[in-house]
Scaffold this motif. Structure first.
Motif, PDB file in Angstrom:
ATOM      1  N   ALA A  13       0.849  -1.188   0.000  1.00 50.72           N
ATOM      2  CA  ALA A  13       0.000   0.000   0.000  1.00 50.72           C
ATOM      3  C   ALA A  13       0.886   1.240   0.000  1.00 50.72           C
ATOM      4  O   ALA A  13       1.987   1.217   0.560  1.00 50.72           O
ATOM      5  N   ILE A  36      -3.653   4.105  -1.852  1.00 46.52           N
ATOM      6  CA  ILE A  36      -3.915   3.090  -2.881  1.00 46.52           C
ATOM      7  C   ILE A  36      -3.288   1.787  -2.438  1.00 46.52           C
ATOM      8  O   ILE A  36      -2.226   1.765  -1.811  1.00 46.52           O
ATOM      9  N   GLY A  88      -5.502  -1.796  -6.556  1.00 49.21           N
ATOM     10  CA  GLY A  88      -5.921  -0.576  -7.236  1.00 49.21           C
ATOM     11  C   GLY A  88      -6.991   0.215  -6.517  1.00 49.21           C
ATOM     12  O   GLY A  88      -7.367   1.303  -6.959  1.00 49.21           O
ATOM     13  N   GLU A  89      -7.496  -0.316  -5.423  1.00 50.66           N
ATOM     14  CA  GLU A  89      -8.522   0.423  -4.685  1.00 50.66           C
ATOM     15  C   GLU A  89      -7.914   1.698  -4.106  1.00 50.66           C
ATOM     16  O   GLU A  89      -6.775   1.707  -3.648  1.00 50.66           O
ATOM     17  N   THR A  90      -8.699   2.758  -4.127  1.00 52.70           N
ATOM     18  CA  THR A  90      -8.216   4.047  -3.652  1.00 52.70           C
ATOM     19  C   THR A  90      -9.133   4.621  -2.578  1.00 52.70           C
ATOM     20  O   THR A  90     -10.307   4.249  -2.475  1.00 52.70           O
ATOM     21  N   ARG A  91      -8.568   5.538  -1.820  1.00 49.61           N
ATOM     22  CA  ARG A  91      -9.340   6.236  -0.777  1.00 49.61           C
ATOM     23  C   ARG A  91      -8.812   7.658  -0.708  1.00 49.61           C
ATOM     24  O   ARG A  91      -7.609   7.885  -0.841  1.00 49.61           O
ATOM     25  N   TYR A  92      -9.733   8.605  -0.488  1.00 50.18           N
ATOM     26  CA  TYR A  92      -9.353  10.020  -0.484  1.00 50.18           C
ATOM     27  C   TYR A  92      -9.899  10.739   0.740  1.00 50.18           C
ATOM     28  O   TYR A  92     -10.977  10.402   1.256  1.00 50.18           O
ATOM     29  N   SER A 139      -5.983  12.798  -7.579  1.00 51.85           N
ATOM     30  CA  SER A 139      -6.051  11.413  -8.028  1.00 51.85           C
ATOM     31  C   SER A 139      -4.730  10.720  -7.731  1.00 51.85           C
ATOM     32  O   SER A 139      -3.664  11.210  -8.112  1.00 51.85           O
ATOM     33  N   ILE A 140      -4.806   9.585  -7.052  1.00 50.80           N
ATOM     34  CA  ILE A 140      -3.606   8.814  -6.734  1.00 50.80           C
ATOM     35  C   ILE A 140      -3.476   7.657  -7.715  1.00 50.80           C
ATOM     36  O   ILE A 140      -4.476   7.064  -8.137  1.00 50.80           O
ATOM     37  N   SER A 141      -2.253   7.351  -8.089  1.00 46.55           N
ATOM     38  CA  SER A 141      -2.000   6.208  -8.968  1.00 46.55           C
ATOM     39  C   SER A 141      -0.663   5.590  -8.563  1.00 46.55           C
ATOM     40  O   SER A 141       0.066   6.134  -7.738  1.00 46.55           O
ATOM     41  N   ARG A 142      -0.358   4.473  -9.172  1.00 41.30           N
ATOM     42  CA  ARG A 142       0.868   3.760  -8.844  1.00 41.30           C
ATOM     43  C   ARG A 142       1.462   3.174 -10.119  1.00 41.30           C
ATOM     44  O   ARG A 142       0.799   3.062 -11.141  1.00 41.30           O
ATOM     45  N   ALA A 200       4.448   5.808  -6.425  1.00 46.06           N
ATOM     46  CA  ALA A 200       3.082   6.334  -6.395  1.00 46.06           C
ATOM     47  C   ALA A 200       3.107   7.785  -6.846  1.00 46.06           C
ATOM     48  O   ALA A 200       4.126   8.476  -6.727  1.00 46.06           O
TER      49      ALA A 200
END
Length: 115
Positions: free
Chosen positions: A33, A51, A55-59, A68-71, A78
């Motif tokens: 994570a 994340i 791929g699940e995300t939380r804000y 927007s978070i990505s990896r 990240a």
């Protein structure tokens, strides 16, 4: 084995955009994570976005719809795309990575939103 390095911070006008990056400078170690936190002077550190490997995300509520978070594919880096930035987004942004019970933090990168 793990040293998190953040980059991409800076000064931006309200309404502008920035993209932060966080990577492990010592290896392509895969984390389970990753997350971004921020801390403004006189306040507690707060979660911005997180994340996990699937791929699940939380804000955080204050950034929903703007950040927007990505990896990357290996979950060793990240990114945080920030849009429609506001003065209240001004803070030091920290990257956190987790694997099992271990957590790692970066040194932080300053984001300043001002005219």
């Amino acid at each position: 084995q793990v040293q998190l390095v953040e980059s991409g911070g800076g000064l931006v006008q309200p309404g502008g955009s920035l993209k932060l990056s966080c990577r492990n400078s010592r290896s392509n170690f895969a984390f389970t994570a990753m997350a971004w936190y921020r801390q403004a002077p006189g306040t507690e550190r707060e979660l911005v976005a997180a994340i996990v490997g699937g791929g699940e995300t939380r804000y955080g509520d204050s950034v929903k719809g703007r950040f927007s978070i990505s990896r990357d594919k290996t979950m060793s880096a990240a990114y945080l795309q920030m849009t429609n930035l506001k003065p209240e987004d001004t803070a030091v942004y920290y990257c956190k990575a987790k694997t099992g019970p271990r957590e790692y933090w970066g040194q932080g990168t300053q984001v300043t939103v001002s005219q």
